[in-house]
Scaffold this active site. Structure first.
Site, PDB file in Angstrom:
ATOM      1  CE  LYS A  27      14.245   5.708   6.170  1.00 52.59           C
ATOM      2  NZ  LYS A  27      13.843   6.993   6.806  1.00 52.59           N
ATOM      3  CB  SER A  65      15.742   7.026  10.007  1.00 53.84           C
ATOM      4  OG  SER A  65      14.751   7.591   9.165  1.00 53.84           O
ATOM      5  CB  SER A  75      14.595  10.669   8.749  1.00 49.01           C
ATOM      6  OG  SER A  75      14.596  10.331  10.121  1.00 49.01           O
TER       7      SER A  75
END
Lengths: 463, 463
Positions: A80, A155, A179
């Site tokens: 990420k 996210s 997330s």
């Protein structure tokens, strides 16, 4: 051509093939890079093709020379874009960091490197990880592989979509209110939010210090256990990191669930849940019963209060993290992100202090429930993937903001720090994935994997 | 008459005399009750004469029957009136709780009872423990035994004065910004703020959850180690309590300091310190040097920032604790207490969140210093006891509020949770006591006692 090769379907299968040299890391990497080029989910902010080819070549040499490092050696992974990677652009999906290249790896990036994995790229995220839809990134929204007009959830949306579409065998996500688990559920993959402190966070851009967790998204439960085994461990640079012995999280995977007790909450976790999702999760409980577990109704007290405490803590800490940027250059934030961040400014300290007392009580409350059951079973997310840009939803007539609905069932364990695993649990009639959430005792990740693996095997006999 | 008997000068001497039945708990108790009746320091809110006589008679029977429980058996003690005592009025020195009688003991009151000690009474405190002077109590100010026009320091002023004047062999205090160490220093006794979590806090009325510590005030260092050994231990009802094995804190008492390193801070701890106090503490460093320790200058970074974080945390949490009372019945607070509490209302949550990050960094900063030295030496309080009611002071021309000056050197270790011991360190020319502060590693109380005992023996050869 490499991209036409028949790739193993899971990280664990790929591992076995790489270890026995039935498959070459270089071939796998080339095949995935070709897929990435054709990607339509916008999963990547930065594709690190050159680095991937170097990593793959090195892994091939090392494995060939008998220096096999373990299950991630030669496996293509993503990180990420909230985790610092030395020499590789790390943007937080924000204009502020569009050209930001860190000097060195965050702790988990370093662990992946040491495990011999192949870094394919940095995955897309909601800007600064501050949103559960994944559709507000400086680099554009991620798109759900099951319906490109819908969100991946966020996210960690790029990690979820890339794993779901077979671009990666696993990816690092972060989870402050859901997330990791939300995109896992909405994209149909496995996502683990480990116990707070289990995975080190140094070199991970913070969203909210006391709620942030780092963990893996993968295709299968076994894959996830292997991936977490590489990530977990003490991080002396992270003051929240817990110093515990190294664990093999796959150790109990095939232990089954006979004689165990699965707790099904009577409230909160099944309130305002989409009918199809509620049905899928109750079917999952029946699968556990068929596997020999007892299903027991449990009441977990004050979960709404714990959720509210999590939301207040998140808003206050996110404001603290971004205070200087908010004052000096507010226009550089995404406009929705800016509006949300500013909501943290006026919150009172005494309410935050009360929220931290709620955290302690929530640990006791969940702890008491978990004395009587092995795991707590719930939906991961109460709604299927919404449309990109959609901000209001209706759940059986209950009107709710999309952000609130998406994070409602995941947020409480960010507050109390308990481990929580999302496992695919069928689909809605329209083909959108549903996620099953398993919550367990502190540092009981191996137990969650055991339950997740048993369910996965029973619900999808192909595995 | 019992009150004329020649009482042992310390808890440890009394213990030995009680164990060998050279002294009777009943006689000691009667002698002290007679002294308490003549007390002019206003140390007690409630004298529990009946309970004391029962406790003493029981102790006499038990010891006579060979059932000796340990060093506190038969020893008269006091408990700050912030700790709940079952069936005995517990007021927090506030009009709100003037007639409040709890159902059951707080954890430390229960431990003292189980140790066989004799409860003489509940000691006076600054209202709700929210002040370091000890002169704002619903039951009137405590008076310094060395000068009745001056403060005892607070908030555990009754405990400090009662121990200093020989009314008690030891007393429980609580410390959120210095409330054990300040009265210990200003009254000339020994006070320990243990490591955060070491002593259970269930049934102790909170001032600020994350800063509150409970610990003993005694006449000697050995006494203090014996007292803490009785108080410490896991408290399952206190979510901040740490579960560690039982310890004998007196175990290293006679180990000496030869070959050790004493750290003397180059900044913060000697800034704006009264000249006489600074001189006494530097003389103490020379005593350690003469005993074979190396004296090493150390820089502890960012202590001012840590102190500011402690103050913000205190104000916010105290407001949270009292929010309902502040809204429903503000006039019942002491007017100075009310004004101070209201300062916590408007503080911002994000600043509180930042303060908690400072806490974590402070632990690292002190931890790094304490890798190189065994203890950090400093004054406990930068000024001698001020006059009752005085609120401004001047330290070598530096103007400062009395509350700020009194808590300035003690507050940082409330924030980072490190153990901190105040030991008598001579007097000023006008005969007011000076306190030496020894700060150590987490859970290193036994080391602090070893240093304190060595210093005490060298500075006062009578002991």
């Amino acid at each position: 051509m490499a991209q036409h090769m028949d790739l193993p379907g899971s990280l664990s299968e790929l591992s076995r093939a790489l270890r026995t040299r039935a498959v070459s890391p270089v071939e796998v990497t080339e095949a995935l890079l070709a897929r990435v080029e054709a990607d339509e989910t916008n999963s990547f902010i930065t594709v690190t093709a050159e680095r991937a080819r170097e990593d793959a070549a090195r892994a091939e040499r090392e494995i060939g020379a008998g220096g096999y490092r373990g299950p991630l050696h030669g496996v293509p992974v993503g990180i990420k874009d909230l985790v610092y990677t030395g020499g590789i652009r790390t943007t937080m999906a924000s204009a502020f960091f569009e050209d930001h290249v860190p000097d060195r790896d965050g702790a988990v990036a370093r662990r992946l490197r040491e495990a011999g994995s192949v870094l394919l790229g940095k995955t897309n995220t909601h800007e600064f990880a501050y949103g559960p839809t994944g559709d507000r990134s400086f680099f554009g929204p991620t798109r759900n592989p099951h319906d490109p007009g819908r969100i991946t959830g966020g996210s960690s949306g790029g990690s979820g979509a890339a794993v779901a579409t077979g671009l990666l065998y696993g990816a690092i996500g972060s989870d402050t209110g859901g997330s990791i688990r939300i995109p896992a559920a909405l994209c149909g993959v496995v996502g683990m939010k480990p116990t707070f402190g289990r995975v080190g966070k140094s070199g991970v851009f913070p969203l909210a210090w006391t709620l942030d967790h780092v963990g893996p998204l993968t295709r299968t439960v076994e894959d996830n256990a292997l991936f977490l085994s590489a990530l977990a461990g003490h991080d002396p640079e992270d003051p929240h990191s817990v110093n515990r012995p190294k664990e093999d999280f796959a150790r109990d995977l095939r232990g089954g669930v006979r004689g165990t007790v699965v707790g099904v909450p009577t409230d909160f976790y099944f309130e305002h849940v989409d009918d199809e999702i509620g049905a899928r999760v109750r079917e999952a409980a029946e699968v556990f019963r068929a596997l020999g577990a007892e299903i027991r109704e449990v009441g977990v007290p004050n979960v709404w209060e714990t959720l509210h405490a999590q939301r207040l803590t998140l808003a206050a800490e996110a404001y603290a993290v971004h205070e200087e940027r908010l004052k000096s250059d507010p226009g550089r934030f995404d406009d929705q992100g800016l509006e949300r961040l500013l909501q943290g400014e006026e919150l009172r300290a005494y309410r935050y202090a009360n929220a931290q007392q709620r955290k302690l009580r929530s640990r006791q409350e969940f702890g008491e429930v978990l004395e009587g059951v092995d795991v707590i079973l719930a939906p991961s997310v109460p709604i299927p993937a919404t449309e990109i840009g959609q901000r209001q939803t209706s759940i059986n007539g209950h009107q709710e903001g999309v952000y609130s609905a998406l994070t409602r069932l995941t947020g409480p364990t960010n507050m109390n720090g308990l481990p929580s695993l999302s496992v695919p649990c069928g689909t809605t009639a329209s083909g959108l994935p549903v996620g099953l959430q398993l919550m367990g005792r502190p540092f009981g990740e191996a137990t969650l994997y055991r339950f997740g693996h048993a369910y996965e095997g029973a619900s999808d006999p192909a595995r």
